[in-house]
Write an enzyme that holds these catalytic residues in place. Structure first.
Site, PDB file in Angstrom:
ATOM      1  N   CYS A  45       0.833  -1.204   0.000  1.00 41.34           N
ATOM      2  CA  CYS A  45       0.000   0.000   0.000  1.00 41.34           C
ATOM      3  C   CYS A  45       0.865   1.250   0.000  1.00 41.34           C
ATOM      4  O   CYS A  45       1.371   1.669   1.058  1.00 41.34           O
ATOM      5  CB  CYS A  45      -0.913   0.014   1.219  1.00 41.34           C
ATOM      6  SG  CYS A  45      -1.984  -1.426   1.384  1.00 41.34           S
ATOM      7  N   PRO A  51      -5.217   8.397  -3.178  1.00 38.66           N
ATOM      8  CA  PRO A  51      -6.073   9.106  -4.135  1.00 38.66           C
ATOM      9  C   PRO A  51      -5.445  10.392  -4.668  1.00 38.66           C
ATOM     10  O   PRO A  51      -5.667  10.770  -5.824  1.00 38.66           O
ATOM     11  CB  PRO A  51      -7.340   9.389  -3.321  1.00 38.66           C
ATOM     12  CG  PRO A  51      -7.385   8.298  -2.304  1.00 38.66           C
ATOM     13  CD  PRO A  51      -5.958   8.024  -1.951  1.00 38.66           C
ATOM     14  N   GLY A  52      -4.636  11.072  -3.854  1.00 37.03           N
ATOM     15  CA  GLY A  52      -4.043  12.329  -4.285  1.00 37.03           C
ATOM     16  C   GLY A  52      -2.565  12.269  -4.577  1.00 37.03           C
ATOM     17  O   GLY A  52      -1.940  13.298  -4.843  1.00 37.03           O
ATOM     18  N   GLY A  66      -0.067   9.715  -6.783  1.00 36.49           N
ATOM     19  CA  GLY A  66       0.271   8.531  -7.563  1.00 36.49           C
ATOM     20  C   GLY A  66       1.749   8.533  -7.860  1.00 36.49           C
ATOM     21  O   GLY A  66       2.560   8.029  -7.088  1.00 36.49           O
ATOM     22  N   GLN A 110      -3.840  -8.143 -33.886  1.00 34.15           N
ATOM     23  CA  GLN A 110      -4.031  -7.710 -35.269  1.00 34.15           C
ATOM     24  C   GLN A 110      -3.830  -8.863 -36.243  1.00 34.15           C
ATOM     25  O   GLN A 110      -4.545  -8.978 -37.243  1.00 34.15           O
ATOM     26  CB  GLN A 110      -3.058  -6.568 -35.593  1.00 34.15           C
ATOM     27  CG  GLN A 110      -3.302  -5.894 -36.919  1.00 34.15           C
ATOM     28  CD  GLN A 110      -4.556  -5.019 -36.929  1.00 34.15           C
ATOM     29  OE1 GLN A 110      -5.067  -4.678 -35.870  1.00 34.15           O
ATOM     30  NE2 GLN A 110      -5.043  -4.685 -38.108  1.00 34.15           N
ATOM     31  N   GLU A 119       3.724   0.212 -10.680  1.00 35.95           N
ATOM     32  CA  GLU A 119       5.119   0.123 -10.217  1.00 35.95           C
ATOM     33  C   GLU A 119       5.935   1.324 -10.724  1.00 35.95           C
ATOM     34  O   GLU A 119       7.139   1.228 -10.958  1.00 35.95           O
ATOM     35  CB  GLU A 119       5.796  -1.191 -10.667  1.00 35.95           C
ATOM     36  CG  GLU A 119       5.005  -2.456 -10.373  1.00 35.95           C
ATOM     37  CD  GLU A 119       4.959  -2.806  -8.901  1.00 35.95           C
ATOM     38  OE1 GLU A 119       5.231  -1.932  -8.066  1.00 35.95           O
ATOM     39  OE2 GLU A 119       4.644  -3.953  -8.577  1.00 35.95           O
TER      40      GLU A 119
END
Length: 384
Positions: free
Chosen positions: A129, A133-134, A136, A341, A368
């Site tokens: 962890c 949220p604010g 990254g 494809q 990561e």
């Protein structure tokens, strides 16, 4: 196909034996179920736990607490083999191992003995962890705070995009115990049954459908002070050290998934006919497959070299881990997309499993550390 290729990279007899063991397990227990698990968004925790007797619950954890005490090159061979059956399955086990390694490498002997036997046996599965949220890519800006209160920390805050959230048993969590910046971050081991911990709704994702992913919330969550890994202020260093290995693992998952997509495309183009001959006889497709094969080989060489750097604790191991993560995850996604494809319209159908590989591999370019952040790390190493 991969077994013959791997011999050229100088793998030892033991490494090839491990690879064969993991490949056999993946072919038997994972590959036949992967599409169904994906479609039903089923979390195959029972099959995940079946990897523990193979030694995959603590791949590079000390054997005194049930780990396999293997190296980073051993690990990428393992995750590559697992990912050929299902990259989402392989990456989930990678995250568990990353969390286990942090406790093993940096934790006290008491902490190791208290948590790692259950983790390496996969009686308890671990989550990592860091993301919030604010925050990254700007991970050092994390706000989840742990305030010392006697013999405990009181934790408040939230973590975002956590694999295994709500299902896993152990959460290795980066928290702020001091001032702003990296030196104010610490790492705590927080069991699921700790009062005050709760989980958000499961996220609806593009891929990785077999993995539960949710927010982890801490509301006056009281954690024993002895659950701090190492000591206060070490958390960011621990997190970044874990990510060096995690980046290699996720690259290995991309490589395995890309190899699977390529193998499917080679088989399909040798059978599919158009204009009176199999489509692998058309030079345009031959050139595409030649490029895909070359990218696979280049990816494997770079990944194995980076893993060797980390095993040797080379001074530039972090740079090599970032280079491998950036290159292999980009190449892996492109190879899987090109394979789709080559299948034409059939590639867009779930039956062949190629569209699942494309969806699963896309997130590897983000997690990561995004591949843009990998470029920052590489450039920083070049300009210091």
């Amino acid at each position: 196909m991969v077994d013959a290729q791997q011999e050229r990279f100088g793998l030892t007899e033991e490494q090839r034996a491990i690879q064969e063991m993991v490949s056999a397990f993946a072919a038997d227990r994972v590959a036949p179920n992967a599409i169904e698990w994906d479609q039903k968004k089923h979390f195959p925790v029972d099959v995940i736990r079946e990897t523990a007797p193979l030694g995959l619950g603590g791949i590079y954890v000390g054997d005194d607490v049930g780990g396999s005490a293997l190296g980073r090159l051993d690990a990428v061979v393992i995750f590559e083999a697992l990912a050929q059956a299902c990259p989402a399955f392989s990456s989930f086990i990678s995250i568990h191992n990353m969390a286990a390694w942090m406790i093993d490498e940096f934790g006290s002997q008491e902490l190791r003995e208290r948590f790692l036997p259950g983790i390496t046996s996969m009686e308890q599965i671990a989550s990592y962890c860091l993301t919030e949220p604010g925050s990254g890519s700007d991970a050092v800006a994390l706000k989840t705070r742990a305030v010392r209160d006697g013999d405990s920390y009181v934790v408040n805050g939230s973590k975002q995009f956590i694999s295994g959230a709500g299902m896993n048993d152990i959460y290795v969590t980066m928290v702020r115990t001091g001032e702003e910046g990296a030196s104010g971050v610490s790492a705590l081991v927080i069991p699921k049954d700790t009062p005050g911990i709760s989980f958000g709704a499961q996220e609806a994702k593009m891929g990785w459908h077999i993995q539960p992913t949710a927010q982890v919330n801490f509301d006056n969550c009281r954690v024993p002070a002895e659950n701090c890994i190492n000591h206060e202020g070490m958390g960011f260093k621990i997190a970044m050290a874990g990510l060096d290995g995690g980046r290699l693992n996720i690259a290995a998952c991309s490589l395995g998934g890309a190899q699977s997509a390529f193998d499917k495309a080679v088989a399909y183009t040798s059978e599919r006919k158009a204009f009176g001959k199999t489509i692998n006889q058309f030079q345009g497709l031959q050139f595409k497959m030649a490029d895909m094969a070359t990218e696979l080989e280049a990816s494997r060489l770079l990944l194995y070299a980076a893993a060797n750097k980390l095993d040797q604790k080379a001074f530039d191991a972090s740079k090599w881990s970032a280079m491998a993560k950036r290159y292999v995850t980009d190449a892996g996604f492109d190879i899987a997309n090109d394979a789709l494809q080559l299948f034409g319209g059939y590639g867009y159908l779930a039956d062949y499993g190629v569209e699942k590989l494309v969806r699963d591999l896309r997130v590897h370019q983000i997690l990561e550390g995004t591949n843009e952040i990998m470029r920052v790390i590489i450039a920083r190493n070049l300009t210091q």
